[in-house]
Scaffold this motif. Structure first.
Motif: not given
Length: 446
Positions: A87, A316-318, A357, A360
């Motif tokens: 992530y 927070l990002s993928p 996330l 995930s």
């Protein structure tokens, strides 16, 4: 029913299905259990780790067979496992745990924070943060990022690309909110709705109450007002709500509140839902860009005192974004023995820790199915303030067919099956999945 009461976790699991619903809460920990060992998740070779990172950055799809005979020897499985743990985070301060941010003061207190008393340093951090935040929004709008979270010390914002969560436009959900934040958003011209409050209002209007009971209750309300108490807040116009009492000939028995007490009553109602799940605000379409500008310039976004003073919110990002740092979830496997009737049975577990996330969680289950021969269970621990993100979005047209979704989001970095799951309308309400089980390649959950 009181909207303030916590939602009970259902005791009865769902009926078996090939797919579980999208869960938009951020998980802090996953504990997978199986009768098959998780040795394939241990001690990845340098080459496998490197390959996993490369697959993530290039959004390579891992297409595994339905069942893997020797998981430990499967390089494809081990590389895909590394890929699913990645992530992206901003800011990156290795000595600080930057998620969760709500209620994090105890964990951060005593840690070095050179920016807390240095305004120039705070401005540099916020300027850098604004660049990263804008980069993520631009990626989202271009459908190159499926979603991302903005985690402040008071609230969390989830931005989702058009085509996700059953919406055909970009959406942002904010929770929890306060009256002050909502007023500031209105003053900036940001149009938003409160889906949970509106849902309650609809239910109240649809329910048919016996007229005699309603009159009796109204008279009781009138008596309580005379005794100095405030009636419950109403959504209807007060002139209209008292006109029918006149027709019944009982209006004189009910004291009509003046404009000031009506306003005070509504304000009290607004404040009562502050910091609660029902204060969730939904912003749609072009208003999300106005929200971006509002958040960049919002003074209350950063704490002015305490351990988190001057620390920008966590992004927070993928997928990768400007200023983002690649991070991996921590994984460890444990072998144990559990007593089943009179004998002891081997139980194997795999623990995943970190901000897990939604993509995930789905990616991990897609690996576990073939590796554990279609049978495993999982305990899921959610960051509670984000569970409300599973609320169905009001007034959104169901996003177009699956073909259109995949066509619209071709390069967002997610596996097509994960994208398909996250494109569905949320169905979990204000709760999140606590327990997930797979038997014979079919899921049940609580």
């Amino acid at each position: 029913k009181d909207l303030h009461l916590p939602v009970a976790v259902p005791q009865v699991p769902s009926s078996p299905r090939r797919e579980f619903p999208a869960d938009w809460s951020i998980k802090t920990r996953l504990l997978f259990m199986s009768s098959q060992p998780f040795t394939w998740a241990e001690h990845l070779k340098a080459q496998e780790e490197a390959q996993g990172f490369a697959q993530h950055c290039r959004a390579t799809e891992a297409n595994l067979p339905q069942s893997i005979q020797e998981p430990k020897l499967s390089t494809e499985l081990r590389c895909a496992f590394q890929q699913s743990l990645v992530y992206w985070l901003h800011p990156s301060l290795p000595w600080l745990q930057l998620f969760p941010r709500i209620g994090a003061d105890r964990r951060i207190v005593g840690k070095a924070s050179p920016w807390s008393q240095d305004e120039a340093l705070q401005q540099v951090l916020m300027s850098d943060w604004s660049v990263s935040f804008t980069s993520l929004y631009n990626l989202l709008k271009a459908k190159l990022c499926p979603y991302f979270y903005v985690c402040t010390y008071q609230f969390t914002v989830l931005f989702r690309a058009a085509g996700l969560a059953g919406s055909d436009v970009v959406t942002a959900v904010i929770s929890p909110t306060t009256r002050g934040l909502r007023e500031a958003m209105r003053n900036e011209g940001i149009e938003f709705s409160l889906p949970l409050v509106e849902e309650r209002t609809r239910k109240q209007k649809n329910s048919k109450v016996n007229l005699e009971t309603e009159v009796a209750n109204s008279i009781e309300v009138g008596n309580s007002v005379e005794e100095g108490e405030e009636p419950a807040p109403g959504d209807d116009d007060d002139d209209e709500s008292f006109s029918w009492l006149e027709e019944m000939g009982v209006k004189d028995k009910v004291k009509k509140p003046d404009a000031i007490s009506i306003k005070l009553r509504k304000e009290k109602h607004e404040v009562q839902m502050d910091h609660r799940p029902e204060s969730l605000a939904l912003v749609k379409g072009t208003n999300t860009f106005t929200l971006l500008n509002f958040l960049v310039n919002c003074k209350s976004l950063v704490a002015v005192a305490g351990p988190q003073a001057g620390l920008p919110p966590t992004l927070l990002s993928p997928v990768a974004f400007r200023g983002g740092t690649m991070q991996t979830l921590k994984a460890r496997s444990v072998n144990a023995k559990a007593q089943v009737h009179s004998a002891y049975k081997d139980i194997f577990s795999l623990e995943i820790v970190g901000p897990v996330l939604p993509h995930s969680l789905h990616a991990l289950t897609m690996l576990l199915a073939p590796a554990q021969r279609g049978a495993f269970s999982a305990a899921l621990y959610a960051h509670e303030p984000t569970a409300v993100f599973n609320t169905a979005l009001d007034g959104t047209s169901p996003a177009a067919s699956k073909e259109t979704i995949c066509q619209d989001l071709p390069a967002c970095g997610l596996h097509p099956k994960t994208l398909d799951q996250l494109s569905q309308c949320p169905t979990l309400g204000r709760s999140s999945i606590r327990f997930l089980e797979m038997k014979d390649y079919a899921y049940t959950w609580k």
